[in-house]
Structures are given as C-alpha cells and as structure tokens.
Write a protein that holds these residues in place. Structure first.
Motif, PDB file in Angstrom:
ATOM      1  N   VAL A 236     -54.615 -15.542  -0.196  1.00 42.67           N
ATOM      2  CA  VAL A 236     -54.911 -14.858  -1.423  1.00 42.67           C
ATOM      3  C   VAL A 236     -55.781 -13.758  -1.010  1.00 42.67           C
ATOM      4  CG1 VAL A 236     -56.428 -15.258  -3.363  1.00 42.67           C
ATOM      5  CG2 VAL A 236     -54.948 -17.041  -2.825  1.00 42.67           C
ATOM      6  N   ALA A 237     -56.737 -13.893   0.138  1.00 42.32           N
ATOM      7  CA  ALA A 237     -57.474 -12.831   0.369  1.00 42.32           C
ATOM      8  C   ALA A 237     -56.879 -11.656   0.830  1.00 42.32           C
ATOM      9  CB  ALA A 237     -58.595 -13.139   1.337  1.00 42.32           C
ATOM     10  N   LYS A 238     -55.749 -12.007   1.473  1.00 49.34           N
ATOM     11  CA  LYS A 238     -55.003 -10.944   2.239  1.00 49.34           C
ATOM     12  C   LYS A 238     -54.476 -10.192   0.876  1.00 49.34           C
ATOM     13  CE  LYS A 238     -54.177 -12.186   7.056  1.00 49.34           C
ATOM     14  NZ  LYS A 238     -53.261 -12.381   8.025  1.00 49.34           N
ATOM     15  N   SER A 239     -53.700 -10.811   0.005  1.00 53.30           N
ATOM     16  CA  SER A 239     -53.128 -10.303  -0.908  1.00 53.30           C
ATOM     17  C   SER A 239     -53.904  -9.361  -1.807  1.00 53.30           C
ATOM     18  CB  SER A 239     -52.494 -11.509  -1.886  1.00 53.30           C
ATOM     19  OG  SER A 239     -51.780 -10.930  -2.953  1.00 53.30           O
ATOM     20  N   LEU A 240     -55.119  -9.934  -2.176  1.00 53.58           N
ATOM     21  CA  LEU A 240     -56.243  -9.100  -2.810  1.00 53.58           C
ATOM     22  C   LEU A 240     -56.403  -7.873  -1.926  1.00 53.58           C
ATOM     23  CD1 LEU A 240     -58.408 -11.830  -4.160  1.00 53.58           C
ATOM     24  CD2 LEU A 240     -56.659 -10.448  -5.599  1.00 53.58           C
ATOM     25  N   GLY A 241     -56.712  -7.833  -0.829  1.00 58.73           N
ATOM     26  CA  GLY A 241     -56.966  -6.698   0.070  1.00 58.73           C
ATOM     27  C   GLY A 241     -55.677  -5.694  -0.015  1.00 58.73           C
ATOM     28  N   ARG A 242     -54.329  -6.010  -0.112  1.00 54.46           N
ATOM     29  CA  ARG A 242     -53.277  -5.437  -0.072  1.00 54.46           C
ATOM     30  C   ARG A 242     -53.310  -4.614  -1.470  1.00 54.46           C
ATOM     31  NH1 ARG A 242     -49.661  -9.659   2.035  1.00 54.46           N
ATOM     32  NH2 ARG A 242     -50.138  -9.651   4.130  1.00 54.46           N
ATOM     33  N   ARG A 243     -53.743  -5.387  -2.400  1.00 52.87           N
ATOM     34  CA  ARG A 243     -53.521  -4.628  -3.928  1.00 52.87           C
ATOM     35  C   ARG A 243     -54.849  -3.766  -3.974  1.00 52.87           C
ATOM     36  NH1 ARG A 243     -52.554  -9.715  -8.129  1.00 52.87           N
ATOM     37  NH2 ARG A 243     -50.591 -10.343  -7.206  1.00 52.87           N
ATOM     38  N   ARG A 244     -55.974  -3.898  -3.350  1.00 48.49           N
ATOM     39  CA  ARG A 244     -57.012  -2.931  -3.218  1.00 48.49           C
ATOM     40  C   ARG A 244     -56.569  -1.781  -2.875  1.00 48.49           C
ATOM     41  NH1 ARG A 244     -61.891  -6.158  -1.397  1.00 48.49           N
ATOM     42  NH2 ARG A 244     -63.131  -4.460  -1.698  1.00 48.49           N
ATOM     43  N   LEU A 245     -56.044  -2.019  -1.370  1.00 43.50           N
ATOM     44  CA  LEU A 245     -55.516  -0.831  -0.651  1.00 43.50           C
ATOM     45  C   LEU A 245     -54.351  -0.025  -1.452  1.00 43.50           C
ATOM     46  CD1 LEU A 245     -56.130  -2.132   2.778  1.00 43.50           C
ATOM     47  CD2 LEU A 245     -57.470  -0.342   1.646  1.00 43.50           C
ATOM     48  N   HIS A 246     -53.756  -0.936  -2.023  1.00 46.85           N
ATOM     49  CA  HIS A 246     -52.422   0.121  -2.861  1.00 46.85           C
ATOM     50  C   HIS A 246     -52.968   0.729  -3.765  1.00 46.85           C
ATOM     51  CE1 HIS A 246     -48.396   0.405  -4.261  1.00 46.85           C
ATOM     52  NE2 HIS A 246     -48.888   0.283  -5.328  1.00 46.85           N
ATOM     53  N   ARG A 247     -53.908   0.239  -4.752  1.00 46.59           N
ATOM     54  CA  ARG A 247     -54.567   0.961  -5.839  1.00 46.59           C
ATOM     55  C   ARG A 247     -55.531   2.298  -5.239  1.00 46.59           C
ATOM     56  NH1 ARG A 247     -54.476   3.188 -10.304  1.00 46.59           N
ATOM     57  NH2 ARG A 247     -56.598   3.058 -11.483  1.00 46.59           N
ATOM     58  N   ALA A 248     -56.017   2.022  -3.915  1.00 44.22           N
ATOM     59  CA  ALA A 248     -56.773   2.918  -3.450  1.00 44.22           C
ATOM     60  C   ALA A 248     -55.886   4.121  -3.137  1.00 44.22           C
ATOM     61  CB  ALA A 248     -57.212   2.428  -2.109  1.00 44.22           C
ATOM     62  N   LYS A 249     -54.805   4.047  -2.433  1.00 48.30           N
ATOM     63  CA  LYS A 249     -53.617   5.012  -2.242  1.00 48.30           C
ATOM     64  C   LYS A 249     -53.024   5.915  -3.574  1.00 48.30           C
ATOM     65  CE  LYS A 249     -51.766   3.063   1.891  1.00 48.30           C
ATOM     66  NZ  LYS A 249     -50.516   2.113   2.358  1.00 48.30           N
ATOM     67  N   ALA A 250     -53.036   5.082  -4.545  1.00 48.20           N
ATOM     68  CA  ALA A 250     -52.693   5.427  -5.914  1.00 48.20           C
ATOM     69  C   ALA A 250     -54.001   6.436  -6.543  1.00 48.20           C
ATOM     70  CB  ALA A 250     -52.417   4.560  -6.940  1.00 48.20           C
ATOM     71  N   LEU A 251     -55.164   6.227  -6.062  1.00 50.14           N
ATOM     72  CA  LEU A 251     -56.272   6.888  -6.705  1.00 50.14           C
ATOM     73  C   LEU A 251     -56.177   8.200  -5.807  1.00 50.14           C
ATOM     74  CD1 LEU A 251     -58.875   4.069  -7.512  1.00 50.14           C
ATOM     75  CD2 LEU A 251     -57.537   5.404  -9.237  1.00 50.14           C
ATOM     76  N   LEU A 252     -56.245   8.008  -4.426  1.00 48.72           N
ATOM     77  CA  LEU A 252     -56.091   9.063  -3.615  1.00 48.72           C
ATOM     78  C   LEU A 252     -55.079  10.084  -4.080  1.00 48.72           C
ATOM     79  CD1 LEU A 252     -56.523   7.291  -0.253  1.00 48.72           C
ATOM     80  CD2 LEU A 252     -58.510   8.880  -1.268  1.00 48.72           C
ATOM     81  N   MET A 253     -53.832   9.649  -4.398  1.00 51.40           N
ATOM     82  CA  MET A 253     -52.997  10.346  -4.745  1.00 51.40           C
ATOM     83  C   MET A 253     -53.134  11.394  -6.038  1.00 51.40           C
ATOM     84  SD  MET A 253     -49.599   8.204  -4.225  1.00 51.40           S
ATOM     85  CE  MET A 253     -48.510   9.342  -4.876  1.00 51.40           C
ATOM     86  N   GLN A 254     -54.100  10.940  -6.840  1.00 54.45           N
ATOM     87  CA  GLN A 254     -54.684  11.611  -8.122  1.00 54.45           C
ATOM     88  C   GLN A 254     -55.476  12.736  -7.717  1.00 54.45           C
ATOM     89  OE1 GLN A 254     -56.271   8.623 -10.752  1.00 54.45           O
ATOM     90  NE2 GLN A 254     -54.439   7.614 -11.343  1.00 54.45           N
ATOM     91  N   GLY A 255     -56.297  12.431  -6.565  1.00 56.31           N
ATOM     92  CA  GLY A 255     -56.876  13.614  -6.070  1.00 56.31           C
ATOM     93  C   GLY A 255     -58.205  13.984  -6.860  1.00 56.31           C
ATOM     94  N   ASP A 256     -58.606  13.172  -8.058  1.00 60.40           N
ATOM     95  CA  ASP A 256     -59.659  13.806  -8.828  1.00 60.40           C
ATOM     96  C   ASP A 256     -60.912  12.808  -8.808  1.00 60.40           C
ATOM     97  OD1 ASP A 256     -58.719  11.739 -10.137  1.00 60.40           O
ATOM     98  OD2 ASP A 256     -58.657  12.475 -12.130  1.00 60.40           O
ATOM     99  N   ARG A 257     -60.762  12.193  -7.832  1.00 62.74           N
ATOM    100  CA  ARG A 257     -61.975  11.029  -7.539  1.00 62.74           C
ATOM    101  C   ARG A 257     -62.534  11.085  -6.056  1.00 62.74           C
ATOM    102  NH1 ARG A 257     -60.950   5.526 -10.677  1.00 62.74           N
ATOM    103  NH2 ARG A 257     -63.257   5.480 -10.597  1.00 62.74           N
ATOM    104  N   SER A 258     -63.878  11.088  -6.030  1.00 59.24           N
ATOM    105  CA  SER A 258     -64.383  11.219  -4.740  1.00 59.24           C
ATOM    106  C   SER A 258     -64.187   9.935  -3.904  1.00 59.24           C
ATOM    107  CB  SER A 258     -65.817  11.412  -4.604  1.00 59.24           C
ATOM    108  OG  SER A 258     -66.703  10.369  -5.216  1.00 59.24           O
ATOM    109  N   LEU A 259     -64.396   9.662  -2.439  1.00 60.09           N
ATOM    110  CA  LEU A 259     -64.106   8.343  -2.038  1.00 60.09           C
ATOM    111  C   LEU A 259     -65.095   7.305  -2.310  1.00 60.09           C
ATOM    112  CD1 LEU A 259     -63.507   9.766   1.773  1.00 60.09           C
ATOM    113  CD2 LEU A 259     -61.722   8.894   0.093  1.00 60.09           C
TER     114      LEU A 259
END
Length: 61
Positions: free
Chosen positions: A3-26
């Motif tokens: 469960v922890a690994k799955s949640l971590g993967r989801r968070r990082l997948h969402r992070a990539k999507a947010l990075l692609m948008q390019g309008d938010r800081s790290l």
C-alpha cells in the motif's frame, strides 16, 4: 508495504503531471502532494526516477 509503495507511486505520477503543467514551483508541488517540503520531495523523486524534479521540469518545459 504494498500500500505504501502504491501510494508513493501515485504521488510521483501526480508530481510528473504537475511538473508537465509548468505553472507551479517545486515547493508548491511538494506541499500539494503531502511531502514535508521540497527536500523530501526531491529526494523521493530522485530515488524513484533517477533524476531531480527540476531537471524533468526543464526538459518538459
């Protein structure tokens, strides 16, 4: 543990999507995804992908 690994993967997948948008800081992305801060986010992202999030953001921009 799965469960922890799955949640971590989801968070990082969402992070990539947010990075692609390019309008938010790290920092904004890290806090939006419930990381303790930019350092924790950067460490987790680099550990999972082998790249720093700033490098990915620049590549995607």
């Amino acid at each position: 543990m799965r469960v922890a690994k799955s949640l971590g993967r989801r968070r990082l997948h969402r992070a990539k999507a947010l990075l692609m948008q390019g309008d938010r800081s790290l920092v904004d992305i890290a806090l939006a995804l419930s990381f303790s801060g930019q350092a924790g986010f950067t460490c987790a992202f680099r550990q999972a992908t082998g790249q720093a999030p700033v490098s990915v953001a620049r590549y995607l921009a």
